[in-house]
Design a protein around this motif. Structure first.
Motif, short mmCIF file in Angstrom:
data_model
loop_
_atom_site.label_atom_id
_atom_site.label_comp_id
_atom_site.label_asym_id
_atom_site.label_seq_id
_atom_site.Cartn_x
_atom_site.Cartn_y
_atom_site.Cartn_z
N ALA A 75 24.28 28.59 50.91
CA ALA A 75 25.05 27.93 49.86
C ALA A 75 25.56 26.57 50.32
O ALA A 75 25.66 25.62 49.52
N ASP A 76 25.86 26.43 51.59
CA ASP A 76 26.35 25.16 52.12
C ASP A 76 25.25 24.13 52.31
O ASP A 76 25.55 22.95 52.52
N LEU A 77 23.99 24.54 52.24
CA LEU A 77 22.89 23.57 52.34
C LEU A 77 22.81 22.68 51.10
O LEU A 77 22.26 21.58 51.15
N ASP A 78 23.35 23.17 50.00
CA ASP A 78 23.44 22.38 48.77
C ASP A 78 24.63 21.44 48.91
O ASP A 78 25.77 21.90 49.04
N PRO A 79 24.40 20.11 48.89
CA PRO A 79 25.53 19.19 49.04
C PRO A 79 26.66 19.42 48.05
O PRO A 79 27.83 19.19 48.36
N ALA A 80 26.33 19.88 46.85
CA ALA A 80 27.36 20.12 45.84
C ALA A 80 28.11 21.43 46.08
O ALA A 80 29.17 21.65 45.49
N GLN A 81 27.56 22.29 46.92
CA GLN A 81 28.17 23.60 47.24
C GLN A 81 28.52 24.37 45.97
O GLN A 81 29.53 25.08 45.90
N ALA A 82 27.65 24.24 44.95
CA ALA A 82 27.92 24.86 43.65
C ALA A 82 27.94 26.38 43.71
O ALA A 82 28.58 27.02 42.89
N LEU A 83 27.24 26.95 44.69
CA LEU A 83 27.14 28.41 44.77
C LEU A 83 28.24 29.04 45.62
O LEU A 83 28.28 30.25 45.78
N ILE A 84 29.13 28.21 46.16
CA ILE A 84 30.19 28.77 47.01
C ILE A 84 31.52 28.02 46.93
O ILE A 84 32.58 28.60 47.12
N GLY A 85 31.50 26.73 46.65
CA GLY A 85 32.72 25.95 46.61
C GLY A 85 33.01 25.24 47.92
O GLY A 85 32.50 25.62 48.98
N ALA A 86 33.83 24.22 47.85
CA ALA A 86 34.17 23.42 49.03
C ALA A 86 35.04 24.21 49.99
O ALA A 86 35.78 25.12 49.58
N PRO A 87 34.98 23.89 51.29
CA PRO A 87 35.85 24.56 52.26
C PRO A 87 37.32 24.46 51.86
O PRO A 87 37.78 23.43 51.38
N ALA A 88 38.04 25.55 52.04
CA ALA A 88 39.48 25.64 51.76
C ALA A 88 39.82 25.60 50.27
O ALA A 88 40.99 25.56 49.91
N SER A 89 38.80 25.64 49.40
CA SER A 89 39.08 25.64 47.97
C SER A 89 39.30 27.07 47.48
O SER A 89 38.86 28.04 48.09
N ARG A 90 39.99 27.20 46.34
CA ARG A 90 40.19 28.51 45.74
C ARG A 90 38.84 29.11 45.31
O ARG A 90 38.67 30.33 45.33
N ARG A 91 37.93 28.23 44.91
CA ARG A 91 36.60 28.69 44.52
C ARG A 91 35.91 29.40 45.69
O ARG A 91 35.39 30.50 45.54
N ARG A 92 35.95 28.79 46.88
CA ARG A 92 35.32 29.41 48.04
C ARG A 92 36.02 30.73 48.40
O ARG A 92 35.36 31.71 48.75
N LEU A 93 37.32 30.75 48.31
CA LEU A 93 38.05 31.97 48.60
C LEU A 93 37.60 33.09 47.67
O LEU A 93 37.38 34.23 48.10
N GLY A 94 37.45 32.77 46.39
CA GLY A 94 37.01 33.78 45.43
C GLY A 94 35.61 34.28 45.73
O GLY A 94 35.35 35.49 45.67
N VAL A 95 34.71 33.37 46.09
CA VAL A 95 33.33 33.76 46.37
C VAL A 95 33.27 34.62 47.63
O VAL A 95 32.64 35.68 47.66
N THR A 96 33.93 34.17 48.71
CA THR A 96 33.87 34.93 49.96
C THR A 96 34.59 36.26 49.85
O THR A 96 34.22 37.24 50.50
N GLN A 97 35.62 36.33 49.01
CA GLN A 97 36.28 37.61 48.76
C GLN A 97 35.29 38.60 48.16
O GLN A 97 35.23 39.76 48.58
N TRP A 98 34.51 38.15 47.18
CA TRP A 98 33.54 39.04 46.55
C TRP A 98 32.37 39.36 47.48
O TRP A 98 31.82 40.46 47.43
N LEU A 99 31.99 38.42 48.33
CA LEU A 99 30.97 38.74 49.33
C LEU A 99 31.45 39.88 50.23
O LEU A 99 30.68 40.80 50.54
#
Length: 204
Positions: A75-99
């Motif tokens: 997911a981080d290979l995509d510069p936009a990080q659309a599939l995971i969210g930016a580091p330290a963002s609430r979006r990334r927290l939500g995605v990694t929580q579900w992972l």
């Protein structure tokens, strides 16, 4: 990059993520019953001493395993990080929580307990009861959103892959309409269709 996979196994989540991100890769199928490569018949243990999938081999020859870690990497290979969210963002927290949820609450409840004939009936019953509780939790969550962490993410690819095992094992999802609708939404994505077709799980 090379992906070592078995059709319908947890490696399908990595297969989907590779196609979602457009990363170039070669797919090499593994027969998990014999731990051999489908093409050529070589021992898979020579590539992966642990003998399981997924495994990604990089252009420098290094190899990495563990699905949730590989999903975050891809997911981080995509510069936009659309599939995971930016580091330290609430979006990334939500995605990694579900992972984490999929890995610990679903994946390790299905496997190994429900895949082995020698598993005691009482153990299988307990595993199915736990899965039903987790499916109910997901169904409630998905009643008010289309995907697990807001927009589609690698958590959906992983969750779809594992929940799809219910089809192989004859576990009905009829009591979970929102979960079934989510499965349909994920399945309809072009990258998911491509992965299913490439693994022989979807016929034209």
């Amino acid at each position: 990059m090379k992906l070592y996979f078995a059709p319908g196994a947890c490696s399908m989540a990595i297969h989907i993520a590779l196609r979602e991100t457009g990363v170039a890769f070669e797919a090499h199928q593994v027969d998990l019953a014999t731990h051999t490569l489908t093409e050529g018949g070589g021992s898979y243990f020579e590539i992966s001493p642990r003998g399981y999938v997924p495994l990604l081999e990089f252009d420098d020859g290094s190899r990495q395993t563990e699905g949730s870690a590989l999903l975050q990497y891809l997911a981080d290979l995509d510069p936009a990080q659309a599939l995971i969210g930016a580091p330290a963002s609430r979006r990334r927290l939500g995605v990694t929580q579900w992972l984490s949820f999929v890995s610990t609450e679903l994946h390790k409840t299905f496997s190994p307990w429900l895949w082995h004939k020698e598993t005691a009936d009482s153990t299988k019953r307990d595993a199915k009861l736990k899965l039903a509780a987790r499916f109910a939790d997901m169904d409630s969550h998905l009643a008010t959103r289309e995907f697990l962490a807001g927009d589609y993410s690698v958590a959906d690819a992983y969750g779809f892959t594992i929940v799809n095992w219910s089809n192989f094992l004859g576990i009905p999802l009829s009591d979970f309409p929102h979960l079934r609708a989510w499965m349909d939404r994920v399945s309809a994505r072009p990258a998911v269709q491509q992965a299913l077709r490439a693994e022989g799980l979807l016929k034209d």
